[in-house]
Scaffold this motif. Structure first.
Motif, PDB file in Angstrom:
ATOM      1  N   SER A  62       0.821  -1.200   0.000  1.00  0.00           N
ATOM      2  CA  SER A  62       0.000   0.000   0.000  1.00  0.00           C
ATOM      3  C   SER A  62       0.864   1.262   0.000  1.00  0.00           C
ATOM      4  N   GLU A  63       0.259   2.364  -0.425  1.00  0.00           N
ATOM      5  CA  GLU A  63       0.976   3.639  -0.392  1.00  0.00           C
ATOM      6  C   GLU A  63       1.304   4.052   1.035  1.00  0.00           C
ATOM      7  N   MET A  64       0.460   3.671   1.981  1.00  0.00           N
ATOM      8  CA  MET A  64       0.740   3.973   3.386  1.00  0.00           C
ATOM      9  C   MET A  64       2.025   3.265   3.836  1.00  0.00           C
ATOM     10  N   THR A  65       2.187   2.009   3.408  1.00  0.00           N
ATOM     11  CA  THR A  65       3.401   1.269   3.754  1.00  0.00           C
ATOM     12  C   THR A  65       4.625   1.921   3.122  1.00  0.00           C
ATOM     13  N   VAL A  66       4.478   2.357   1.869  1.00  0.00           N
ATOM     14  CA  VAL A  66       5.590   3.017   1.183  1.00  0.00           C
ATOM     15  C   VAL A  66       5.987   4.287   1.928  1.00  0.00           C
ATOM     16  N   ARG A  67       5.021   5.072   2.325  1.00  0.00           N
ATOM     17  CA  ARG A  67       5.332   6.321   3.040  1.00  0.00           C
ATOM     18  C   ARG A  67       6.049   6.027   4.357  1.00  0.00           C
ATOM     19  N   VAL A  84      10.188  14.217  -0.870  1.00  0.00           N
ATOM     20  CA  VAL A  84       9.708  15.368  -1.631  1.00  0.00           C
ATOM     21  C   VAL A  84       8.221  15.142  -1.873  1.00  0.00           C
ATOM     22  N   HIS A  85       7.560  16.142  -2.392  1.00  0.00           N
ATOM     23  CA  HIS A  85       6.117  16.044  -2.581  1.00  0.00           C
ATOM     24  C   HIS A  85       5.777  14.840  -3.461  1.00  0.00           C
TER      25      HIS A  85
END
Length: 261
Positions: free
Chosen positions: A32-37, A52-53
């Motif tokens: 998930s994108e949450m895991t990536v973040r 970065v953004h």
């Protein structure tokens, strides 16, 4: 995929691009994108990436331009797997020449389980790792310690190697290329590896998948100079390592047995 291995792969993907987005990492890693973040935040706390953004950029130089201390924490989980796999290929009772490099330090950590062994080291860090280990007869090859690398090089190291013979040379490498063969970024390190190749019965090369397809400054030897190559399974993934599969094919054609862990 474990957390440590996922962090290793995330770091490679960031280092391989000028900028990589969270969504792209999510797609490539299958998380998930949450895991990536969360993973990018962890890498940023280590100073390895800069958020970065919408994504991240690398903050460290490419590995071949960084010294031992900078590279030592990189891809630790992967390098420890490689170290254990290489050590498992070493027969007890062997006379081993152990090359310098961050990956071969992990080999050194696992060699104690293969005792008794006679181990000659080309690395100050490997010497510290193996010192006083039961069953390890340690020989530190003389030479000049290359600044920033802790590798032993120069005429004294070459003369010492010329007087010895080994059953197995565990060789780290800066690059392995389908046409250029095995290569290093330093002339001094390349010369020592060539001497090691000439004084051994069998050579096991070890490197993580980022080295596949790399043509470094100084050619060490053709592909068939090595008997076995140990790398990580990411080498088979053309998405993260575009030159990986072709390099593995070239190694197979040259008669080199590759072990992916």
């Amino acid at each position: 995929m474990g957390v440590a291995n996922r962090l290793d792969l995330t770091l490679r993907l960031v280092q391989g691009s000028d900028r990589v987005s969270v969504s792209e990492l999510s797609h490539r890693l299958g998380v998930s994108e949450m895991t990536v973040r969360r993973d990018l935040d962890a890498l940023e706390r280590q100073g390895l990436v800069r958020r970065v953004h919408g994504g991240a950029v690398a903050t460290r130089p490419r590995e071949e331009d960084a010294g031992f201390s900078a590279r030592e924490p990189w891809q630790t989980a992967t390098k420890d797997r490689l170290g254990a796999a290489v050590a498992g290929l070493v027969e007890p009772g062997s006379r081993v020449l152990l090359d310098a490099g961050t990956t071969t330090v992990h080999v050194a950590e696992h060699l104690a389980a293969r005792a008794p062994l006679t181990v000659a080291v080309l690395s100050l860090q490997a010497a510290l790792t193996l010192a006083d280990r039961p069953g390890i007869d340690l020989l530190v090859v003389g030479g000049r310690s290359r600044p920033g690398e802790r590798s032993l090089v120069g005429p004294l190291a070459l003369r010492t190697l010329e007087s010895l013979a080994f059953d197995c040379f565990v060789m780290s490498i800066g690059g392995v290329h389908a046409e250029h063969g095995w290569s290093e970024f330093s002339l001094d390190d390349a010369a020592v590896k060539q001497a090691g190749l000439a004084r051994t019965t069998r050579t096991i090369a070890v490197a993580d998948a980022t080295k596949l397809g790399v043509r470094a400054f100084s050619r060490v030897a053709p592909l068939d100079a090595v008997d076995r190559f140990v790398t990580d399974r990411a080498a088979e993934d053309a998405t993260t390592h575009p030159s990986g599969p072709a390099t593995l094919d070239a190694l197979r054609d040259a008669g080199v047995d590759s072990l992916l862990v």
